[in-house]
Design a protein around this motif. Sequence first.
Motif, PDB file in Angstrom:
ATOM      1  N   THR A  74       0.856  -1.187   0.000  1.00 18.28           N
ATOM      2  CA  THR A  74       0.000   0.000   0.000  1.00 18.28           C
ATOM      3  C   THR A  74       0.892   1.236   0.000  1.00 18.28           C
ATOM      4  O   THR A  74       1.243   1.768   1.044  1.00 18.28           O
ATOM      5  CB  THR A  74      -0.918   0.006   1.242  1.00 18.28           C
ATOM      6  OG1 THR A  74      -0.108  -0.125   2.422  1.00 18.28           O
ATOM      7  CG2 THR A  74      -1.900  -1.133   1.201  1.00 18.28           C
ATOM      8  N   LYS A  89      -4.413   3.179   0.215  1.00 15.00           N
ATOM      9  CA  LYS A  89      -5.577   2.302   0.061  1.00 15.00           C
ATOM     10  C   LYS A  89      -5.456   1.102   0.977  1.00 15.00           C
ATOM     11  O   LYS A  89      -4.364   0.657   1.312  1.00 15.00           O
ATOM     12  CB  LYS A  89      -5.708   1.822  -1.382  1.00 15.00           C
ATOM     13  CG  LYS A  89      -6.176   2.878  -2.367  1.00 15.00           C
ATOM     14  CD  LYS A  89      -6.397   2.288  -3.745  1.00 15.00           C
ATOM     15  CE  LYS A  89      -7.560   1.306  -3.747  1.00 15.00           C
ATOM     16  NZ  LYS A  89      -7.855   0.810  -5.120  1.00 15.00           N
ATOM     17  N   MET A  90      -6.605   0.569   1.362  1.00 16.87           N
ATOM     18  CA  MET A  90      -6.637  -0.653   2.156  1.00 16.87           C
ATOM     19  C   MET A  90      -7.767  -1.528   1.640  1.00 16.87           C
ATOM     20  O   MET A  90      -8.828  -1.028   1.269  1.00 16.87           O
ATOM     21  CB  MET A  90      -6.876  -0.317   3.630  1.00 16.87           C
ATOM     22  CG  MET A  90      -6.778  -1.514   4.535  1.00 16.87           C
ATOM     23  SD  MET A  90      -5.120  -2.235   4.476  1.00 16.87           S
ATOM     24  CE  MET A  90      -5.421  -3.808   5.241  1.00 16.87           C
ATOM     25  N   TRP A 181      -1.191  -8.147   2.452  1.00 13.80           N
ATOM     26  CA  TRP A 181      -0.668  -6.875   1.960  1.00 13.80           C
ATOM     27  C   TRP A 181       0.234  -6.290   3.042  1.00 13.80           C
ATOM     28  O   TRP A 181      -0.007  -6.495   4.233  1.00 13.80           O
ATOM     29  CB  TRP A 181      -1.799  -5.878   1.663  1.00 13.80           C
ATOM     30  CG  TRP A 181      -2.470  -6.123   0.344  1.00 13.80           C
ATOM     31  CD1 TRP A 181      -3.335  -7.137   0.041  1.00 13.80           C
ATOM     32  CD2 TRP A 181      -2.329  -5.351  -0.838  1.00 13.80           C
ATOM     33  NE1 TRP A 181      -3.739  -7.048  -1.268  1.00 13.80           N
ATOM     34  CE2 TRP A 181      -3.141  -5.951  -1.830  1.00 13.80           C
ATOM     35  CE3 TRP A 181      -1.605  -4.201  -1.160  1.00 13.80           C
ATOM     36  CZ2 TRP A 181      -3.232  -5.439  -3.118  1.00 13.80           C
ATOM     37  CZ3 TRP A 181      -1.698  -3.694  -2.444  1.00 13.80           C
ATOM     38  CH2 TRP A 181      -2.510  -4.315  -3.415  1.00 13.80           C
ATOM     39  N   ILE A 183       1.561  -2.732   4.647  1.00 15.87           N
ATOM     40  CA  ILE A 183       1.235  -1.307   4.697  1.00 15.87           C
ATOM     41  C   ILE A 183       2.437  -0.538   5.245  1.00 15.87           C
ATOM     42  O   ILE A 183       3.484  -1.116   5.524  1.00 15.87           O
ATOM     43  CB  ILE A 183      -0.014  -1.046   5.560  1.00 15.87           C
ATOM     44  CG1 ILE A 183       0.292  -1.292   7.047  1.00 15.87           C
ATOM     45  CG2 ILE A 183      -1.179  -1.925   5.127  1.00 15.87           C
ATOM     46  CD1 ILE A 183      -0.741  -0.689   7.979  1.00 15.87           C
TER      47      ILE A 183
END
Length: 469
Positions: A74, A89-90, A181, A183
């Motif tokens: 991200t 974004k998440m 993901w 971050i």
Amino acid sequence: MSKNIYVDTYGRSHVASKVLSSGGQGIVYLTEEPNVLLKLEWNPITQKIEKDMSRNDKFDNIRILPMLENTNLTLPQTILKDVVGYTMKMLDGMVSFEEAFSGDDYELPDNKWINSMKEANEYLGSRLEKYIATGGMRKRLNAFLNASCVLSKIHASGLVYCDISEKNMFVSADPQMSHVWLIDCDNLSFMKESMKKRDGGLHSPGYGAPEIYEDKGKTMYSDAFSFAIALFWELTMSHPFMGSAASEMLDELDMLDAPEEDYTCTGAFAWVCDEEDDSNRSVSGMPIEMFINTSLFEKFQNTFSENGRRNRQKRTTMPEWTYVLAKELDHIVRCKCCQMDYYGNEESFCPWCDAENSVIKVSTYKIVGEIKKFKWDFIHEISEGVINVPLRVVEGFNSNHLDEKAFRITCVEDGIEIDDLSNQYDFFVNNSTDRQIYGSTKFDSMKNIILSVIDKRNNNNYLVKIEAK
């Protein structure tokens, strides 16, 4: 303007609604907008949000770094005004590894084995209960496998992540899914720069490599060290350096300005399973040997031993972690009785409750002339649901194809069904008929099913043996 409202350089307002994670350099907020997060930098000493706007320049630089395609990171989207930070974004339905594996707010299992464990040892039984509820070893190995692939791609680009922790790695909240993901990428930089950077050893407490505490810069090897701490911590429910010697030292300290585990990572202590130094044996009470097999132990030993602590290049690298995690994930069996996961074998007796489990084994061999070379094997408990046989069983490990399958097995009465065949291969029944199979195919026995498989792209030949044990 409300202190919870932050405006980006495009004039859009973002309302910080809830703290998602916090680390050594900042804090990440959920916002009132779906799938949008805020990252704000703060001063770790004053605990105030940074307002030196020149520090925002690095976020623009991160956005143009040469990243490999399909890397689940991200990255900064828009830069904030008046404060140091950005939006990112998440994805829906994702939580940090820390939250995913804590067991909080998860439905706990109710089985006789767990209840008996809790009666005998409330501490151990309760921790294992949460371990099962959060997906067990299978979920953890799968999540860390996916994270290792992301980090391997970062390192292959000549970049260093610099701040790996369970707060920065996010996974599907559903215990049955493991999409990952990363971050909080604001420390992402080229290794030649991160090695020289002197930032006071900033890191997520409890995850730092020894050289970080000495402010000697960060490399892909310090990334790998932090990753190994997180992996060991979640697999075994104990920190790799929180042992007896570390506990004695901590008992002598009156005031701590960081979590206890952070004081154990400096390189002063042996790791809790060290083969050559037993001075810091684990005091967690967890049966560590039940969660780590020989292959994984070797990788941890390479990283956490005195040699690995002092010599970065001796540590297990991210591609090595990726390969061994894939191999061990493909041997995980879930016990039908106690619901604990273990590393399966052809006998498949559960080491936790001694129950015997029926398993299905898929073994692949590459045919080179008259020679049959073993390639990969996959073991899974026989269950009522479908069993997805990963594509790597046939074509070998490829980090870009983690979620792709070679075919699917469904166990039915007196046999199995095979369907959902990969369109990259032609499948044939290896018997007198050599019949090619398509779609769904029923086999009336679970014994000695042999398939011939041909790779359409290069005409490589394989034998795939499927048998129930």
